[in-house]
Design a protein around this motif. Structure first.
Motif, PDB file in Angstrom:
ATOM      1  N   ALA A   8      40.170  30.765  37.494  1.00 59.51           N
ATOM      2  CA  ALA A   8      41.043  30.163  38.354  1.00 59.51           C
ATOM      3  C   ALA A   8      42.411  29.889  37.600  1.00 59.51           C
ATOM      4  N   GLU A   9      42.299  29.502  36.362  1.00 55.22           N
ATOM      5  CA  GLU A   9      43.366  29.245  35.320  1.00 55.22           C
ATOM      6  C   GLU A   9      44.242  30.487  35.307  1.00 55.22           C
ATOM      7  N   ARG A  10      43.771  31.662  34.906  1.00 51.09           N
ATOM      8  CA  ARG A  10      44.273  32.869  34.817  1.00 51.09           C
ATOM      9  C   ARG A  10      45.184  33.391  36.005  1.00 51.09           C
ATOM     10  N   ARG A  22      45.801  42.672  32.677  1.00 54.78           N
ATOM     11  CA  ARG A  22      44.561  42.947  31.993  1.00 54.78           C
ATOM     12  C   ARG A  22      43.693  41.892  31.655  1.00 54.78           C
ATOM     13  N   ASP A  23      44.281  40.795  31.080  1.00 56.60           N
ATOM     14  CA  ASP A  23      43.345  39.617  30.859  1.00 56.60           C
ATOM     15  C   ASP A  23      42.789  39.147  32.223  1.00 56.60           C
ATOM     16  N   LEU A  24      43.532  38.970  33.273  1.00 56.70           N
ATOM     17  CA  LEU A  24      43.105  38.564  34.321  1.00 56.70           C
ATOM     18  C   LEU A  24      41.867  39.437  35.004  1.00 56.70           C
ATOM     19  N   VAL A  25      41.916  40.707  34.823  1.00 56.50           N
ATOM     20  CA  VAL A  25      40.892  41.499  35.311  1.00 56.50           C
ATOM     21  C   VAL A  25      39.526  41.472  34.275  1.00 56.50           C
ATOM     22  N   ALA A 118      44.973  32.198  45.508  1.00 53.86           N
ATOM     23  CA  ALA A 118      44.434  33.249  45.783  1.00 53.86           C
ATOM     24  C   ALA A 118      45.070  34.548  44.911  1.00 53.86           C
ATOM     25  N   MET A 119      43.976  35.443  44.917  1.00 57.07           N
ATOM     26  CA  MET A 119      44.484  36.612  44.159  1.00 57.07           C
ATOM     27  C   MET A 119      43.548  37.972  44.665  1.00 57.07           C
ATOM     28  N   ALA A 120      44.156  38.958  44.636  1.00 50.92           N
ATOM     29  CA  ALA A 120      43.452  40.324  45.193  1.00 50.92           C
ATOM     30  C   ALA A 120      43.342  41.313  43.924  1.00 50.92           C
ATOM     31  N   PHE A 121      42.227  41.846  43.717  1.00 50.72           N
ATOM     32  CA  PHE A 121      41.868  42.596  42.802  1.00 50.72           C
ATOM     33  C   PHE A 121      41.619  44.198  43.588  1.00 50.72           C
TER      34      PHE A 121
END
Length: 148
Positions: A8-10, A22-25, A118-121
């Motif tokens: 959540a922080e990333r 890339r850190d988020l993934v 929110a974040m989509a991968f």
């Protein structure tokens, strides 16, 4: 909860234009996330031609989603206010095993009831396996040295 707070922080950092994608993934891959269950399977939604596995960083984020679904009258597992059944899964399992098993373009959407969190991968190289990545299929090539 298994790195989900860090995830959540990333996500917040990326939404602010900071950090490395890339850190988020990598953080998603390490995190234990909550995925609601529906009729014995994982709850998914289709949007933009992609099947999205909906994952949440904690029970509060899942509860916000459940309340929003109940308010919309499109309930997937219980009346508004009831606890939903969910699976706790490592992000890597979602990306490496479950996305390919769906047999359609699929990605992971995290904390979708939180407009600012929110974040989509999406199903692209460096996130999902190359053989199910839509950008690898579009150009007929496999990724070299993708993010894992």
């Amino acid at each position: 909860m298994g790195g989900a707070t860090v995830l959540a922080e990333r996500i917040a950092e990326r939404r602010a234009g900071l950090g490395d994608p890339r850190d988020l993934v990598g953080e998603l891959r390490r995190a234990l996330v909550l995925v609601p269950m529906d009729s014995g399977g994982l709850w998914t939604a289709e949007f933009g031609g992609v099947r999205w596995i909906c994952a949440f960083t904690d029970e509060a984020a899942l509860a916000r989603f459940a309340r929003a679904r109940g308010a919309a009258g499109a309930d997937a597992g219980g009346e508004a206010g009831e606890g939903w059944e969910f699976a706790e899964l490592r992000g890597a399992r979602l990306l490496d095993e479950i996305v390919p098993a769906l047999g359609v373009p699929a990605g992971v959407a995290v904390d979708i009831a939180d407009p600012d969190g929110a974040m989509a991968f999406p199903p692209v190289r460096g996130i999902v396996p190359d053989d199910v990545a839509i950008d690898a299929q579009a150009d007929g090539s496999a990724a070299e040295g993708g993010v894992r």
